[in-house]
Write a protein that holds these residues in place. Structure first.
Motif, PDB file in Angstrom:
ATOM      1  N   GLY A   1      12.309   9.659   4.245  1.00 55.50           N
ATOM      2  CA  GLY A   1      12.043  11.023   3.733  1.00 55.50           C
ATOM      3  C   GLY A   1      12.375  10.969   2.260  1.00 55.50           C
ATOM      4  N   ALA A   2      13.433  10.249   1.516  1.00 55.12           N
ATOM      5  CA  ALA A   2      13.833  10.583   0.377  1.00 55.12           C
ATOM      6  C   ALA A   2      12.703   9.835  -0.606  1.00 55.12           C
ATOM      7  N   LEU A   3      11.922   9.112  -0.162  1.00 59.31           N
ATOM      8  CA  LEU A   3      10.758   8.286  -0.960  1.00 59.31           C
ATOM      9  C   LEU A   3       9.529   8.981  -0.714  1.00 59.31           C
ATOM     10  N   ASP A   4       9.304   9.822   0.420  1.00 59.17           N
ATOM     11  CA  ASP A   4       8.144  10.093   1.011  1.00 59.17           C
ATOM     12  C   ASP A   4       7.042   9.020   1.186  1.00 59.17           C
ATOM     13  N   ARG A   5       7.602   7.737   2.044  1.00 59.38           N
ATOM     14  CA  ARG A   5       6.754   6.905   2.099  1.00 59.38           C
ATOM     15  C   ARG A   5       7.262   5.791   3.393  1.00 59.38           C
ATOM     16  N   TYR A   6       6.218   5.271   4.050  1.00 56.18           N
ATOM     17  CA  TYR A   6       6.705   4.485   5.043  1.00 56.18           C
ATOM     18  C   TYR A   6       7.405   3.191   4.294  1.00 56.18           C
TER      19      TYR A   6
ATOM     20  N   ARG B   1      -4.503  10.707  10.412  1.00 56.86           N
ATOM     21  CA  ARG B   1      -3.907  12.067  10.056  1.00 56.86           C
ATOM     22  C   ARG B   1      -2.457  12.125  10.884  1.00 56.86           C
ATOM     23  N   SER B   2      -2.299  11.435  12.199  1.00 58.00           N
ATOM     24  CA  SER B   2      -1.155  11.812  12.913  1.00 58.00           C
ATOM     25  C   SER B   2      -0.063  11.114  12.362  1.00 58.00           C
ATOM     26  N   HIS B   3      -0.372  10.104  11.523  1.00 59.23           N
ATOM     27  CA  HIS B   3       0.795   9.173  10.902  1.00 59.23           C
ATOM     28  C   HIS B   3       1.321   9.992   9.770  1.00 59.23           C
ATOM     29  N   LEU B   4       0.506  10.984   9.016  1.00 57.03           N
ATOM     30  CA  LEU B   4       1.019  11.660   7.982  1.00 57.03           C
ATOM     31  C   LEU B   4       1.760  12.663   8.213  1.00 57.03           C
ATOM     32  N   VAL B   5       1.172  13.568   9.152  1.00 54.86           N
ATOM     33  CA  VAL B   5       1.746  14.878   9.862  1.00 54.86           C
ATOM     34  C   VAL B   5       2.853  14.152  11.100  1.00 54.86           C
ATOM     35  N   HIS B   6       3.840  14.028  10.713  1.00 51.41           N
ATOM     36  CA  HIS B   6       4.958  13.155  11.401  1.00 51.41           C
ATOM     37  C   HIS B   6       5.871  14.102  11.725  1.00 51.41           C
ATOM     38  N   GLY B   7       6.918  13.506  12.719  1.00 49.22           N
ATOM     39  CA  GLY B   7       8.202  14.091  13.034  1.00 49.22           C
ATOM     40  C   GLY B   7       9.251  13.625  11.952  1.00 49.22           C
ATOM     41  N   ARG B   8      10.465  14.327  12.195  1.00 53.07           N
ATOM     42  CA  ARG B   8      11.550  14.124  11.061  1.00 53.07           C
ATOM     43  C   ARG B   8      11.920  12.930  11.078  1.00 53.07           C
ATOM     44  N   THR B   9      11.962  12.103  12.047  1.00 50.26           N
ATOM     45  CA  THR B   9      12.293  10.770  12.131  1.00 50.26           C
ATOM     46  C   THR B   9      10.788  10.181  12.785  1.00 50.26           C
ATOM     47  N   ALA B  10      10.352   9.236  12.127  1.00 52.33           N
ATOM     48  CA  ALA B  10       8.718   8.706  12.504  1.00 52.33           C
ATOM     49  C   ALA B  10       8.926   7.233  12.143  1.00 52.33           C
ATOM     50  N   TYR B  11       8.269   6.759  13.215  1.00 52.16           N
ATOM     51  CA  TYR B  11       7.854   5.256  13.081  1.00 52.16           C
ATOM     52  C   TYR B  11       6.279   4.887  13.366  1.00 52.16           C
ATOM     53  N   LEU B  12       5.901   3.718  12.878  1.00 55.04           N
ATOM     54  CA  LEU B  12       4.587   3.438  12.773  1.00 55.04           C
ATOM     55  C   LEU B  12       4.516   1.873  13.191  1.00 55.04           C
TER      56      LEU B  12
ATOM     57  N   PHE C   1       0.755  -1.163  -0.143  1.00 53.48           N
ATOM     58  CA  PHE C   1       0.176  -0.138   0.069  1.00 53.48           C
ATOM     59  C   PHE C   1       0.664   1.232  -0.054  1.00 53.48           C
ATOM     60  N   PHE C   2       1.743   1.242   0.957  1.00 49.06           N
ATOM     61  CA  PHE C   2       2.841   2.543   1.012  1.00 49.06           C
ATOM     62  C   PHE C   2       3.769   2.383  -0.372  1.00 49.06           C
ATOM     63  N   LYS C   3       3.981   1.484  -0.967  1.00 51.54           N
ATOM     64  CA  LYS C   3       4.749   1.594  -2.191  1.00 51.54           C
ATOM     65  C   LYS C   3       4.030   2.187  -3.231  1.00 51.54           C
ATOM     66  N   ARG C   4       2.590   2.084  -3.046  1.00 51.20           N
ATOM     67  CA  ARG C   4       1.677   2.724  -4.163  1.00 51.20           C
ATOM     68  C   ARG C   4       1.387   4.310  -3.705  1.00 51.20           C
ATOM     69  N   HIS C   5       1.467   4.702  -2.537  1.00 51.34           N
ATOM     70  CA  HIS C   5       0.904   5.967  -2.153  1.00 51.34           C
ATOM     71  C   HIS C   5       2.037   6.835  -1.297  1.00 51.34           C
ATOM     72  N   THR C   6       2.499   7.990  -1.639  1.00 48.70           N
ATOM     73  CA  THR C   6       3.502   8.740  -0.968  1.00 48.70           C
ATOM     74  C   THR C   6       2.241   9.262   0.175  1.00 48.70           C
ATOM     75  N   LEU C   7       2.985   9.763   0.938  1.00 45.08           N
ATOM     76  CA  LEU C   7       2.479  10.541   2.112  1.00 45.08           C
ATOM     77  C   LEU C   7       1.792  11.788   1.802  1.00 45.08           C
ATOM     78  N   ARG C   8       2.512  12.485   0.897  1.00 46.24           N
ATOM     79  CA  ARG C   8       1.992  13.799   0.501  1.00 46.24           C
ATOM     80  C   ARG C   8       0.624  13.518  -0.245  1.00 46.24           C
ATOM     81  N   GLU C   9       0.488  12.261  -1.157  1.00 48.38           N
ATOM     82  CA  GLU C   9      -0.613  11.921  -1.478  1.00 48.38           C
ATOM     83  C   GLU C   9      -1.740  11.623  -0.694  1.00 48.38           C
ATOM     84  N   LEU C  10      -1.447  10.738   0.343  1.00 49.12           N
ATOM     85  CA  LEU C  10      -2.502  10.442   1.544  1.00 49.12           C
ATOM     86  C   LEU C  10      -2.754  11.606   2.090  1.00 49.12           C
TER      87      LEU C  10
END
Length: 771
Positions: free
Chosen positions: A123-128, A500-511, A92-101
């Motif tokens: 950050g380089a991919l803008d993906r989890y 939404r809190s997983h998309l608006v995240h810190g500079r380093t972020a874990y889910l 799912f996250f390979k198909r969608h960047t966080l900016r898109e989500l």
């Protein structure tokens, strides 16, 4: 109100009752939508049963002798939402960047399904991207060890069990802080501040048995049909005994108007409705202090008349003399208030208030029930204290069928506090923790939720570990907070679904995805159970019944233990692995920490109806500095004196829909209010005419304060509604950008979401104003 189901001719307002076929249809729809019609139906019959699982949404009391279906529409939606067959795997996250989500709405994000593997933001991919559990724990621990513990917060939503909550607070304190903000800070902290000062306990005094003995119920600011529908069973049974129910609420909520019991074949076939409220007073937003002042004044005036004529006293003088402090000053303050100022501030007439007071005077055992309509004001603490004053006048605390009943909206938010989730060191058993675990707990005050947000906004917070919740959406000042949130060095989110809190995240972020409460929790010691506390202070066991969404998920206790082992120095007195293998060992630790409440915890947690923690005020023992129940003298008639409403503005209060639980949006429509989307403002016809608006107009709402910050929400549709003039309602969390972070309850710091001054301007649909 009509005697036929409480129906009235109200603009654009459906007249459907709570419950009935509408509720059955909603439950069926969501089970089908989540592709779990068979499994969901089988699970629902075990929901809120003594040997089943406790609902993951509301915390209303669980009866010892449950109905065959001891779940409500809201609870069924929460269950279907958690056991959905939909999955969010790494593809799912390979198909969608966080900016898109970020372009998806809240409903679409959670509707996508259950998270399945731990992930780290790239950050380089803008993906989890997927990461192993061991590596995630090691990396998070290494980051936390480099940080100043005083600048790291450990937030918890009300979902976590007592076992997880105890482990989480211990992790935070062993790490070095009391920064334990939680969802109570957002809703009922005003209760936790007001009640100890007045009656000596932080929770209500009512239990389910009191509903069977009461002869009058007063409701303030609580929407039972949406937030705690199972309570409608108790209310319906009380109404069948002829018990009057008097409601004070700005909106005519359907659950407080009429109810058709879905478990009654006769009612379902006949359509017979039970009228719930025998009086319904649409008090102005922020007018509760004034309304309660009027009620108390009317009781005192009735007592003066009785004394003059030699009749029976209206006051319970024996109770007041023996059990209360400060009565004379309070009575003088009530007598000094004029009916003109009470009417102006409350929006009610003297006659309406006296009618309600008359009902109170005819009753001997009265319960006061309330929700966030009282707590989320600048004077939210005073609101609660005024309700206590009202009940004390006739001795309606500490006797059967009477008492005060705050209704908590989250499944274990009250229980988290009981086992140590608090930023206030004086409320935590720090000396006992030191004795048990051989470390020096921090003694300085930690951050509550508003203070944490202030720290984030100032760029000071270094790390945030969030045990559930959707903080980015729940907090005030959305637009101001988003940019600051992205600057946090580290955010860690423990969750079941994407929000939404997983998309608006810190500079380093874990889910970190976790098991849900409904799922079977298999550990080294076998299948595990957990526990939680309901709104009445009763503890219940809960056994997961559904197969886990993925075999890669860890339980919340296992995740907390993994973080603790990676972050803290080894402590021979804390065996995190043993606790994860057998949660009974965590319960033993809780019992050792709180022996008065949790002795014999593991055996008593399966007692039908739960076991109740000691509530001294219910026995008329007052653990206050005066040793008595304290009357509080109000210094104002306004619940929100610090945000006056200009003549060209309105007072906004936020509400929830029947398709919603906190920030979780199950559907965009609200059948009780007759709307199909959530970007709406409910407004009185008189205000629409005054502002030149028509039903359906598109408007922009702007906060009417001058603090150098522009707060607005665009593309809201005006809906004409039965609402007090000068007031307007909008949905939480969509209207949260209009709430200033600094506008919170005095003493408790609960965001004052029920009274915001706003201006409303008609636009052309693109945000441009029409003049």
């Amino acid at each position: 109100m009509s005697k036929h189901g409480g129906k009235t001719n109200e603009p654009n307002q459906p007249q459907i009752p709570a419950g009935g076929w509408g509720s059955v249809k909603e439950v069926t729809t969501i089970l089908l939508k989540e592709h779990v019609p068979l499994e969901g139906t089988q699970l629902l019959v075990q929901q809120n049963k003594p040997d089943g699982f406790m609902c993951v949404s509301c915390s209303w009391a669980k009866p010892a002798h449950p109905h065959p279906a001891e779940f409500c529409e809201s609870g069924a939606k929460a269950t279907a939402w958690e056991i959905t067959s939909k999955r969010l795997d790494p593809t799912f996250f390979k198909r969608h960047t966080l900016r898109e989500l970020e372009g998806w709405n809240d409903h679409e994000l959670e509707e996508a399904g259950r998270l399945t593997v731990p992930m780290r933001y790239d950050g380089a991919l803008d993906r989890y991207v997927e990461i192993s559990w061991d590596r995630a724990f090691a990396e998070i621990g290494a980051e936390l060890r480099k940080m100043d513990p005083k600048q790291v917060a450990f937030y918890s939503s009300g979902r976590a069990s007592l076992e997880t909550s105890y482990m989480f607070q211990l992790l935070a304190r062993m790490y070095g802080n009391n920064n334990l903000p939680d969802s109570s800070n957002m809703c009922h902290e005003s209760t936790s501040v007001a009640l100890p000062k007045t009656i000596g306990v932080p929770i209500g005094t009512v239990v389910l048995d009191d509903f069977e003995q009461t002869d009058c119920i007063f409701f303030f600011g609580q929407n039972v049909g949406v937030n705690s529908p199972r309570m409608l069973h108790q209310l319906q049974e009380a109404r069948k005994r002829g018990v009057p129910i008097v409601t004070f609420n700005p909106l005519r909520e359907r659950g407080l108007v009429s109810f058709v019991n879905p478990q009654s074949p006769v009612e379902m076939l006949s359509g017979h409705e039970t009228v719930i409220s025998t009086q319904y007073h649409q008090v102005k937003a922020g007018g509760d202090v004034a309304a309660l002042t009027g009620l108390c004044k009317a009781v005192l005036e009735a007592d003066e008349r009785a004394r003059a004529t030699g009749g029976p006293r209206a006051l319970d003088i024996a109770f007041i003399d023996e059990h209360c402090h400060g009565f004379d000053a309070f009575a003088a303050a009530m007598r000094a208030r004029t009916w003109d100022e009470i009417e102006k501030e409350s929006g009610l007439t003297q006659g309406q208030i006296e009618q309600a007071a008359g009902t109170y005077l005819r009753a001997k055992q009265v319960m006061g029930i309330y929700g966030m309509g009282l707590t989320q004001h600048r004077n939210g603490v005073l609101n609660v204290q005024m309700l206590v004053n009202f009940l004390l006048l006739r001795g309606n605390i500490g006797k059967p069928g009477a008492g005060i009943c705050p209704v908590r909206g989250h499944s274990n938010v009250q229980g988290q506090r009981t086992v140590g989730i608090t930023e206030k060191p004086e409320l935590a058993p720090l000396d006992k923790l030191k004795e048990l675990y051989g470390f020096e707990p921090p003694r300085d005050k930690g951050m509550n939720t508003v203070e944490m947000c202030e720290s984030i906004k100032a760029g000071k917070l270094q790390g945030l570990v969030s045990l559930g919740g959707n903080l980015v959406r729940a907090v005030p000042d959305h637009d101001q907070m988003d940019a600051a949130w992205r600057a946090i060095p580290l955010t860690v989110q423990i969750a079941t679904k994407l929000n939404r809190s997983h998309l608006v995240h810190g500079r380093t972020a874990y889910l970190l995805p976790c098991l849900g409460r409904i799922e079977i929790d298999r550990q080294a010691g076998g299948e595990q159970s957990v526990s939680m506390e309901d709104s009445t202070g009763c503890m219940h066991g809960s056994r997961g019944r559904a197969e886990p969404a993925a075999d890669t998920l860890l339980s919340e206790p296992a995740i907390v233990a993994g973080l603790a082992k990676a972050t803290l120095d080894p402590n021979p007195k804390v065996d995190w692995d043993a606790w994860v293998a057998d949660y009974a060992k965590v319960r033993d630790a809780i019992a050792a920490t709180y022996p008065e409440i949790f002795h014999d915890f593991d055996e008593r947690m399966w007692q039908p109806g739960g076991f109740r923690k000691p509530v001294a005020a219910a026995q008329r023992k007052w653990n206050t500095p005066t040793g008595k129940a304290n009357f509080t003298v109000p210094d104002t008639l306004s619940a929100d004196p610090d945000m006056p409403v200009p003549e060209d503005a309105l007072r906004l209060f936020t509400v929830r829909s029947d398709g919603q639980f906190n920030t979780t949006i199950y559907s965009l429509e609200d059948r009780f209010r007759g709307v199909q989307d959530r970007k709406v403002l409910f407004m009185a016809g008189a205000d629409m005419a005054r502002l030149g608006l028509a039903d359906g107009d598109i408007v922009t709402a702007t906060t009417a304060v001058d603090d150098g910050v522009v707060r607005k929400v665009e593309d809201l549709r005006v809906v004409e509604y039965s609402i007090p003039a000068g007031c307007v309602a909008g949905y939480f969390p969509e209207c949260n950008p209009l709430i200033p972070l600094w506008h919170y309850a005095k003493e408790s710091k609960v965001p004052a979401a029920k009274s915001i001054a706003i201006r409303v301007d008609r636009t052309d649909g693109t945000g441009r104003p029409l003049h």
